[in-house]
Design a protein around this motif. Sequence first.
Motif, PDB file in Angstrom:
ATOM      1  N   VAL A   7       0.863  -1.173   0.000  1.00 33.77           N
ATOM      2  CA  VAL A   7       0.000   0.000   0.000  1.00 33.77           C
ATOM      3  C   VAL A   7       0.902   1.226   0.000  1.00 33.77           C
ATOM      4  CG1 VAL A   7      -1.884   1.203   1.139  1.00 33.77           C
ATOM      5  CG2 VAL A   7      -1.693  -1.275   1.362  1.00 33.77           C
ATOM      6  N   GLY A   8       0.897   1.969  -1.098  1.00 32.80           N
ATOM      7  CA  GLY A   8       1.754   3.130  -1.232  1.00 32.80           C
ATOM      8  C   GLY A   8       0.983   4.430  -1.255  1.00 32.80           C
ATOM      9  N   ASN A   9       1.719   5.525  -1.155  1.00 32.35           N
ATOM     10  CA  ASN A   9       1.190   6.888  -1.157  1.00 32.35           C
ATOM     11  C   ASN A   9       0.307   7.155   0.059  1.00 32.35           C
ATOM     12  OD1 ASN A   9       1.275   9.425  -2.388  1.00 32.35           O
ATOM     13  ND2 ASN A   9      -0.701   9.109  -3.348  1.00 32.35           N
ATOM     14  N   LEU A  10       0.696   6.570   1.190  1.00 31.86           N
ATOM     15  CA  LEU A  10      -0.050   6.793   2.428  1.00 31.86           C
ATOM     16  C   LEU A  10       0.244   8.189   2.981  1.00 31.86           C
ATOM     17  CD1 LEU A  10       0.569   3.452   4.359  1.00 31.86           C
ATOM     18  CD2 LEU A  10      -1.562   4.206   3.301  1.00 31.86           C
ATOM     19  N   SER A  11      -0.754   8.774   3.603  1.00 25.15           N
ATOM     20  CA  SER A  11      -0.557  10.005   4.350  1.00 25.15           C
ATOM     21  C   SER A  11       0.355   9.689   5.529  1.00 25.15           C
ATOM     22  CB  SER A  11      -1.904  10.519   4.859  1.00 25.15           C
ATOM     23  OG  SER A  11      -1.713  11.488   5.859  1.00 25.15           O
ATOM     24  N   TYR A  12       1.174  10.654   5.927  1.00 25.51           N
ATOM     25  CA  TYR A  12       2.047  10.450   7.077  1.00 25.51           C
ATOM     26  C   TYR A  12       1.248  10.361   8.378  1.00 25.51           C
ATOM     27  CZ  TYR A  12       5.656  11.494   3.701  1.00 25.51           C
ATOM     28  OH  TYR A  12       6.474  11.458   2.597  1.00 25.51           O
ATOM     29  N   ASN A  13      -0.037  10.718   8.324  1.00 25.98           N
ATOM     30  CA  ASN A  13      -0.909  10.647   9.501  1.00 25.98           C
ATOM     31  C   ASN A  13      -1.698   9.342   9.584  1.00 25.98           C
ATOM     32  OD1 ASN A  13      -0.186  13.294  10.309  1.00 25.98           O
ATOM     33  ND2 ASN A  13      -1.610  14.121   8.799  1.00 25.98           N
ATOM     34  N   THR A  14      -1.627   8.500   8.559  1.00 24.22           N
ATOM     35  CA  THR A  14      -2.367   7.244   8.551  1.00 24.22           C
ATOM     36  C   THR A  14      -1.843   6.315   9.640  1.00 24.22           C
ATOM     37  OG1 THR A  14      -2.834   7.408   6.190  1.00 24.22           O
ATOM     38  CG2 THR A  14      -2.990   5.222   7.156  1.00 24.22           C
ATOM     39  N   THR A  15      -2.760   5.665  10.342  1.00 23.59           N
ATOM     40  CA  THR A  15      -2.381   4.713  11.386  1.00 23.59           C
ATOM     41  C   THR A  15      -2.610   3.287  10.889  1.00 23.59           C
ATOM     42  OG1 THR A  15      -4.602   4.632  12.348  1.00 23.59           O
ATOM     43  CG2 THR A  15      -3.084   6.340  13.194  1.00 23.59           C
ATOM     44  N   GLU A  16      -1.981   2.335  11.562  1.00 20.46           N
ATOM     45  CA  GLU A  16      -2.180   0.929  11.207  1.00 20.46           C
ATOM     46  C   GLU A  16      -3.626   0.520  11.446  1.00 20.46           C
ATOM     47  OE1 GLU A  16       0.918  -1.203  13.282  1.00 20.46           O
ATOM     48  OE2 GLU A  16       2.424  -0.584  11.798  1.00 20.46           O
ATOM     49  N   ASP A  17      -4.249   1.032  12.515  1.00 17.59           N
ATOM     50  CA  ASP A  17      -5.659   0.720  12.772  1.00 17.59           C
ATOM     51  C   ASP A  17      -6.554   1.264  11.671  1.00 17.59           C
ATOM     52  OD1 ASP A  17      -5.228  -0.715  15.100  1.00 17.59           O
ATOM     53  OD2 ASP A  17      -5.553   1.018  16.415  1.00 17.59           O
ATOM     54  N   GLY A  18      -6.276   2.478  11.211  1.00 20.16           N
ATOM     55  CA  GLY A  18      -7.063   3.068  10.128  1.00 20.16           C
ATOM     56  C   GLY A  18      -6.938   2.270   8.849  1.00 20.16           C
ATOM     57  N   GLY A  66      -6.263   3.423  -6.026  1.00 16.72           N
ATOM     58  CA  GLY A  66      -6.742   4.665  -6.615  1.00 16.72           C
ATOM     59  C   GLY A  66      -7.738   5.415  -5.741  1.00 16.72           C
ATOM     60  N   ARG A  67      -8.152   4.798  -4.654  1.00 12.94           N
ATOM     61  CA  ARG A  67      -9.117   5.423  -3.742  1.00 12.94           C
ATOM     62  C   ARG A  67      -8.423   6.458  -2.853  1.00 12.94           C
ATOM     63  NH1 ARG A  67     -12.835   2.396   0.843  1.00 12.94           N
ATOM     64  NH2 ARG A  67     -13.537   4.315   1.813  1.00 12.94           N
ATOM     65  N   GLU A  68      -9.126   7.549  -2.574  1.00 10.92           N
ATOM     66  CA  GLU A  68      -8.572   8.549  -1.671  1.00 10.92           C
ATOM     67  C   GLU A  68      -8.783   8.108  -0.229  1.00 10.92           C
ATOM     68  OE1 GLU A  68      -9.346  13.114  -0.456  1.00 10.92           O
ATOM     69  OE2 GLU A  68      -9.266  12.690  -2.606  1.00 10.92           O
ATOM     70  N   PHE A  69      -7.705   8.204   0.567  1.00  8.85           N
ATOM     71  CA  PHE A  69      -7.753   7.842   1.975  1.00  8.85           C
ATOM     72  C   PHE A  69      -6.818   8.779   2.725  1.00  8.85           C
ATOM     73  CE2 PHE A  69      -6.351   5.124   5.590  1.00  8.85           C
ATOM     74  CZ  PHE A  69      -7.589   4.988   6.201  1.00  8.85           C
ATOM     75  N   ASP A  70      -7.318   9.433   3.743  1.00  9.83           N
ATOM     76  CA  ASP A  70      -6.548  10.421   4.513  1.00  9.83           C
ATOM     77  C   ASP A  70      -5.931  11.491   3.609  1.00  9.83           C
ATOM     78  OD1 ASP A  70      -7.159   9.320   6.969  1.00  9.83           O
ATOM     79  OD2 ASP A  70      -5.243   8.279   7.204  1.00  9.83           O
ATOM     80  N   GLY A  71      -6.677  11.866   2.564  1.00 13.37           N
ATOM     81  CA  GLY A  71      -6.232  12.937   1.680  1.00 13.37           C
ATOM     82  C   GLY A  71      -5.239  12.532   0.609  1.00 13.37           C
ATOM     83  N   ARG A  72      -4.949  11.251   0.477  1.00 12.00           N
ATOM     84  CA  ARG A  72      -3.994  10.769  -0.530  1.00 12.00           C
ATOM     85  C   ARG A  72      -4.643   9.676  -1.366  1.00 12.00           C
ATOM     86  NH1 ARG A  72       1.471  11.963   0.985  1.00 12.00           N
ATOM     87  NH2 ARG A  72       1.877  11.410  -1.179  1.00 12.00           N
ATOM     88  N   GLN A  73      -4.250   9.591  -2.637  1.00 14.31           N
ATOM     89  CA  GLN A  73      -4.761   8.560  -3.527  1.00 14.31           C
ATOM     90  C   GLN A  73      -3.866   7.321  -3.399  1.00 14.31           C
ATOM     91  OE1 GLN A  73      -5.042   9.770  -7.609  1.00 14.31           O
ATOM     92  NE2 GLN A  73      -6.467   8.149  -8.110  1.00 14.31           N
ATOM     93  N   LEU A  74      -4.429   6.240  -2.858  1.00 12.43           N
ATOM     94  CA  LEU A  74      -3.658   5.027  -2.570  1.00 12.43           C
ATOM     95  C   LEU A  74      -3.214   4.303  -3.831  1.00 12.43           C
ATOM     96  CD1 LEU A  74      -5.722   3.421   0.325  1.00 12.43           C
ATOM     97  CD2 LEU A  74      -3.731   4.917   0.499  1.00 12.43           C
ATOM     98  N   ARG A  75      -2.054   3.669  -3.725  1.00  8.50           N
ATOM     99  CA  ARG A  75      -1.575   2.727  -4.739  1.00  8.50           C
ATOM    100  C   ARG A  75      -1.476   1.375  -4.060  1.00  8.50           C
ATOM    101  NH1 ARG A  75       3.695   5.361  -6.465  1.00  8.50           N
ATOM    102  NH2 ARG A  75       3.142   6.806  -4.844  1.00  8.50           N
ATOM    103  N   VAL A  76      -2.265   0.429  -4.539  1.00  2.00           N
ATOM    104  CA  VAL A  76      -2.326  -0.891  -3.903  1.00  2.00           C
ATOM    105  C   VAL A  76      -2.084  -1.962  -4.958  1.00  2.00           C
ATOM    106  CG1 VAL A  76      -3.739  -2.471  -2.531  1.00  2.00           C
ATOM    107  CG2 VAL A  76      -4.032   0.007  -2.263  1.00  2.00           C
TER     108      VAL A  76
END
Length: 94
Positions: A7-18, A66-76
């Motif tokens: 899972v790439g392009n994560l926000s630096y605020n994303t948590t493992e629980d999220g 490609g989904r937006e999560f925590d303000g970033r578009q994920l690469r999975v």
Amino acid sequence: MAKKLYVGNLSYNTTEDGLKNLFSNHGTVASAKIIFDRETGNSKGFGFIEMSSDEEATAAIAGTNGREFDGRQLRVNEAMDKPRRERGGGGGNW
């Protein structure tokens, strides 16, 4: 058998629980791990999810890439095994 996803392009605020909560919409999450820099302790902006089956992994990729999560578009995508580097035995002259 469990399947590991990158899972790439994560926000630096994303948590493992999220991250685990997001992927649990697509099946059973065996583990969620965000990678942190050893020196700074800050997120490196990527992580890994382990889904319980190939089918759930495929559904998770389709539902989150490609989904937006925590303000970033994920690469999975499916994680590739990183080849282990040989660790040398030192630099002495024998």
